[in-house]
Design a protein around this motif. Structure first.
Motif, PDB file in Angstrom:
ATOM      1  N   LYS A  79       0.821  -1.058   0.009  1.00  0.00           N
ATOM      2  CA  LYS A  79       0.119   0.047  -0.082  1.00  0.00           C
ATOM      3  C   LYS A  79       0.934   1.293  -0.116  1.00  0.00           C
ATOM      4  O   LYS A  79       0.682   2.232  -0.648  1.00  0.00           O
ATOM      5  CB  LYS A  79      -0.940   0.045   1.168  1.00  0.00           C
ATOM      6  N   ALA A  80       1.982   1.485   0.719  1.00  0.00           N
ATOM      7  CA  ALA A  80       2.866   2.452   0.951  1.00  0.00           C
ATOM      8  C   ALA A  80       3.435   2.680  -0.524  1.00  0.00           C
ATOM      9  O   ALA A  80       3.664   3.787  -1.030  1.00  0.00           O
ATOM     10  CB  ALA A  80       4.150   2.103   1.688  1.00  0.00           C
ATOM     11  N   VAL A  81       3.880   1.642  -1.198  1.00  0.00           N
ATOM     12  CA  VAL A  81       4.384   1.849  -2.538  1.00  0.00           C
ATOM     13  C   VAL A  81       3.582   2.176  -3.632  1.00  0.00           C
ATOM     14  O   VAL A  81       3.690   3.131  -4.195  1.00  0.00           O
ATOM     15  CB  VAL A  81       5.235   0.308  -3.102  1.00  0.00           C
ATOM     16  N   ALA A  82       2.031   1.722  -3.573  1.00  0.00           N
ATOM     17  CA  ALA A  82       0.983   2.191  -4.221  1.00  0.00           C
ATOM     18  C   ALA A  82       0.786   3.881  -3.975  1.00  0.00           C
ATOM     19  O   ALA A  82       0.544   4.771  -4.945  1.00  0.00           O
ATOM     20  CB  ALA A  82      -0.179   1.542  -4.149  1.00  0.00           C
ATOM     21  N   ALA A  83       0.746   4.037  -2.575  1.00  0.00           N
ATOM     22  CA  ALA A  83       0.850   5.574  -2.464  1.00  0.00           C
ATOM     23  C   ALA A  83       1.630   6.465  -2.923  1.00  0.00           C
ATOM     24  O   ALA A  83       1.593   7.646  -3.490  1.00  0.00           O
ATOM     25  CB  ALA A  83       0.549   5.472  -0.820  1.00  0.00           C
ATOM     26  N   ASN A  84       2.966   5.918  -2.929  1.00  0.00           N
ATOM     27  CA  ASN A  84       4.043   6.676  -3.458  1.00  0.00           C
ATOM     28  C   ASN A  84       4.101   6.922  -4.853  1.00  0.00           C
ATOM     29  O   ASN A  84       4.161   8.032  -5.435  1.00  0.00           O
ATOM     30  CB  ASN A  84       5.450   5.956  -3.097  1.00  0.00           C
ATOM     31  N   ILE A  85       3.412   5.941  -5.729  1.00  0.00           N
ATOM     32  CA  ILE A  85       3.174   6.023  -7.042  1.00  0.00           C
ATOM     33  C   ILE A  85       2.295   7.177  -7.169  1.00  0.00           C
ATOM     34  O   ILE A  85       2.270   8.024  -8.222  1.00  0.00           O
ATOM     35  CB  ILE A  85       2.711   4.739  -7.760  1.00  0.00           C
ATOM     36  N   ARG A  86       1.104   6.963  -6.625  1.00  0.00           N
ATOM     37  CA  ARG A  86      -0.221   7.912  -6.732  1.00  0.00           C
ATOM     38  C   ARG A  86       0.373   9.284  -6.523  1.00  0.00           C
ATOM     39  O   ARG A  86       0.224  10.338  -7.251  1.00  0.00           O
ATOM     40  CB  ARG A  86      -0.918   7.605  -5.923  1.00  0.00           C
ATOM     41  N   ASN A  87       1.144   9.469  -5.169  1.00  0.00           N
ATOM     42  CA  ASN A  87       1.676  10.889  -4.967  1.00  0.00           C
ATOM     43  C   ASN A  87       2.473  11.452  -5.990  1.00  0.00           C
ATOM     44  O   ASN A  87       2.174  12.482  -6.181  1.00  0.00           O
ATOM     45  CB  ASN A  87       2.326  10.851  -3.696  1.00  0.00           C
ATOM     46  N   LYS A  88       3.387  10.631  -6.535  1.00  0.00           N
ATOM     47  CA  LYS A  88       4.113  11.227  -7.615  1.00  0.00           C
ATOM     48  C   LYS A  88       3.606  11.548  -8.891  1.00  0.00           C
ATOM     49  O   LYS A  88       3.785  12.616  -9.677  1.00  0.00           O
ATOM     50  CB  LYS A  88       5.409  10.240  -7.714  1.00  0.00           C
ATOM     51  N   ARG A  89       2.640  10.508  -9.266  1.00  0.00           N
ATOM     52  CA  ARG A  89       1.804  10.902 -10.516  1.00  0.00           C
ATOM     53  C   ARG A  89       0.763  12.259 -10.278  1.00  0.00           C
ATOM     54  O   ARG A  89       1.090  13.113 -10.844  1.00  0.00           O
ATOM     55  CB  ARG A  89       0.693   9.812 -10.558  1.00  0.00           C
ATOM     56  N   GLU A  90       0.481  12.653  -9.097  1.00  0.00           N
ATOM     57  CA  GLU A  90      -0.324  13.851  -8.839  1.00  0.00           C
ATOM     58  C   GLU A  90       0.637  14.795  -8.810  1.00  0.00           C
ATOM     59  O   GLU A  90       0.264  16.160  -9.172  1.00  0.00           O
ATOM     60  CB  GLU A  90      -0.990  13.515  -7.545  1.00  0.00           C
ATOM     61  N   GLU A  91       1.877  14.832  -8.132  1.00  0.00           N
ATOM     62  CA  GLU A  91       2.758  15.874  -8.235  1.00  0.00           C
ATOM     63  C   GLU A  91       3.036  16.251  -9.525  1.00  0.00           C
ATOM     64  O   GLU A  91       3.286  17.622  -9.810  1.00  0.00           O
ATOM     65  CB  GLU A  91       4.091  15.192  -7.666  1.00  0.00           C
ATOM     66  N   LEU A  92       3.064  15.638 -10.481  1.00  0.00           N
ATOM     67  CA  LEU A  92       3.454  15.822 -12.012  1.00  0.00           C
ATOM     68  C   LEU A  92       2.183  16.087 -12.751  1.00  0.00           C
ATOM     69  O   LEU A  92       2.452  16.438 -13.918  1.00  0.00           O
ATOM     70  CB  LEU A  92       3.884  14.638 -12.544  1.00  0.00           C
ATOM     71  N   ASN A  93       1.106  16.193 -12.020  1.00  0.00           N
ATOM     72  CA  ASN A  93      -0.282  16.336 -12.866  1.00  0.00           C
ATOM     73  C   ASN A  93      -0.683  15.503 -13.715  1.00  0.00           C
ATOM     74  O   ASN A  93      -1.355  15.906 -14.871  1.00  0.00           O
ATOM     75  CB  ASN A  93      -0.481  18.079 -12.967  1.00  0.00           C
ATOM     76  N   TYR A  94      -0.244  14.111 -13.679  1.00  0.00           N
ATOM     77  CA  TYR A  94      -0.501  13.345 -14.617  1.00  0.00           C
ATOM     78  C   TYR A  94      -1.939  12.595 -14.106  1.00  0.00           C
ATOM     79  O   TYR A  94      -2.280  12.497 -13.107  1.00  0.00           O
ATOM     80  CB  TYR A  94       0.276  12.339 -14.951  1.00  0.00           C
ATOM     81  N   THR A  95      -2.561  12.168 -15.208  1.00  0.00           N
ATOM     82  CA  THR A  95      -4.097  11.567 -15.200  1.00  0.00           C
ATOM     83  C   THR A  95      -3.657  10.045 -14.987  1.00  0.00           C
ATOM     84  O   THR A  95      -2.672   9.361 -15.435  1.00  0.00           O
ATOM     85  CB  THR A  95      -4.873  11.779 -15.947  1.00  0.00           C
ATOM     86  N   GLN A  96      -4.755   9.220 -14.511  1.00  0.00           N
ATOM     87  CA  GLN A  96      -4.349   7.821 -14.360  1.00  0.00           C
ATOM     88  C   GLN A  96      -4.498   7.427 -15.673  1.00  0.00           C
ATOM     89  O   GLN A  96      -3.866   6.354 -16.051  1.00  0.00           O
ATOM     90  CB  GLN A  96      -5.522   7.134 -13.580  1.00  0.00           C
ATOM     91  N   GLU A  97      -5.361   7.925 -16.523  1.00  0.00           N
ATOM     92  CA  GLU A  97      -5.643   7.842 -17.835  1.00  0.00           C
ATOM     93  C   GLU A  97      -4.044   7.598 -18.830  1.00  0.00           C
ATOM     94  O   GLU A  97      -4.004   6.947 -19.478  1.00  0.00           O
ATOM     95  CB  GLU A  97      -6.791   8.530 -18.740  1.00  0.00           C
ATOM     96  N   TYR A  98      -3.488   8.966 -18.773  1.00  0.00           N
ATOM     97  CA  TYR A  98      -2.129   8.899 -19.361  1.00  0.00           C
ATOM     98  C   TYR A  98      -1.208   7.864 -18.751  1.00  0.00           C
ATOM     99  O   TYR A  98      -0.628   7.635 -19.924  1.00  0.00           O
ATOM    100  CB  TYR A  98      -1.566  10.425 -18.624  1.00  0.00           C
ATOM    101  N   LEU A  99      -0.847   7.625 -17.430  1.00  0.00           N
ATOM    102  CA  LEU A  99      -0.199   6.412 -17.177  1.00  0.00           C
ATOM    103  C   LEU A  99      -0.612   5.230 -17.768  1.00  0.00           C
ATOM    104  O   LEU A  99       0.295   4.480 -18.335  1.00  0.00           O
ATOM    105  CB  LEU A  99      -0.079   6.422 -15.814  1.00  0.00           C
ATOM    106  N   ALA A 100      -1.927   4.862 -17.685  1.00  0.00           N
ATOM    107  CA  ALA A 100      -2.322   3.511 -18.222  1.00  0.00           C
ATOM    108  C   ALA A 100      -2.077   3.582 -19.829  1.00  0.00           C
ATOM    109  O   ALA A 100      -1.577   2.472 -20.237  1.00  0.00           O
ATOM    110  CB  ALA A 100      -4.037   3.675 -18.012  1.00  0.00           C
ATOM    111  N   ALA A 101      -2.121   4.587 -20.620  1.00  0.00           N
ATOM    112  CA  ALA A 101      -1.964   4.694 -21.903  1.00  0.00           C
ATOM    113  C   ALA A 101      -0.363   4.217 -22.105  1.00  0.00           C
ATOM    114  O   ALA A 101      -0.083   3.654 -22.978  1.00  0.00           O
ATOM    115  CB  ALA A 101      -2.280   5.997 -22.399  1.00  0.00           C
ATOM    116  N   LYS A 102       0.397   4.989 -21.242  1.00  0.00           N
ATOM    117  CA  LYS A 102       1.996   4.874 -21.421  1.00  0.00           C
ATOM    118  C   LYS A 102       2.183   3.192 -21.353  1.00  0.00           C
ATOM    119  O   LYS A 102       3.073   2.850 -21.652  1.00  0.00           O
ATOM    120  CB  LYS A 102       2.507   5.518 -20.346  1.00  0.00           C
ATOM    121  N   LEU A 103       1.511   2.741 -20.469  1.00  0.00           N
ATOM    122  CA  LEU A 103       1.873   1.216 -19.699  1.00  0.00           C
ATOM    123  C   LEU A 103       0.950   0.363 -20.633  1.00  0.00           C
ATOM    124  O   LEU A 103       1.128  -0.800 -20.407  1.00  0.00           O
ATOM    125  CB  LEU A 103       1.244   1.023 -18.383  1.00  0.00           C
ATOM    126  N   SER A 104       0.323   0.663 -21.558  1.00  0.00           N
ATOM    127  CA  SER A 104      -0.571   0.047 -22.555  1.00  0.00           C
ATOM    128  C   SER A 104      -1.674  -1.059 -21.711  1.00  0.00           C
ATOM    129  O   SER A 104      -1.646  -2.214 -22.003  1.00  0.00           O
ATOM    130  CB  SER A 104       0.164  -0.949 -23.398  1.00  0.00           C
TER     131      SER A 104
END
Length: 75
Positions: A6-31
């Motif tokens: 859960k801590a790693v998942a939270a770190n990922i979310r926090n970093k994504r939000e810091e960069l103003n990236y959407t979940q859709e953007y990361l999902a697309a990059k990860l296919s």
């Protein structure tokens, strides 16, 4: 162990939000779907080391920053 996931998942979310990236953007990059990506951030999906490296690269961060659970404990 569940806390660390859960801590790693939270770190990922926090970093994504810091960069103003959407979940859709990361999902697309990860296919993957946005729903699948959401499960990563919620800690519901176990992710591979390879996937962690991909996420770190997209988030332009060091892998160690994402897996540092001490940082998440302080938050």
């Amino acid at each position: 162990m569940a806390f660390k996931v859960k801590a790693v998942a939270a770190n990922i979310r926090n970093k994504r939000e810091e960069l103003n990236y959407t979940q859709e953007y990361l999902a697309a990059k990860l296919s993957i779907s946005q729903n699948a990506y959401s499960k990563i951030e919620l800690g519901y999906t176990k992710i591979t080391v390879e996937r962690l490296f991909q996420i770190a690269e997209i988030l332009e961060t060091d892998l160690m920053e994402l897996i540092n659970t001490d940082k998440a404990e302080a938050a």
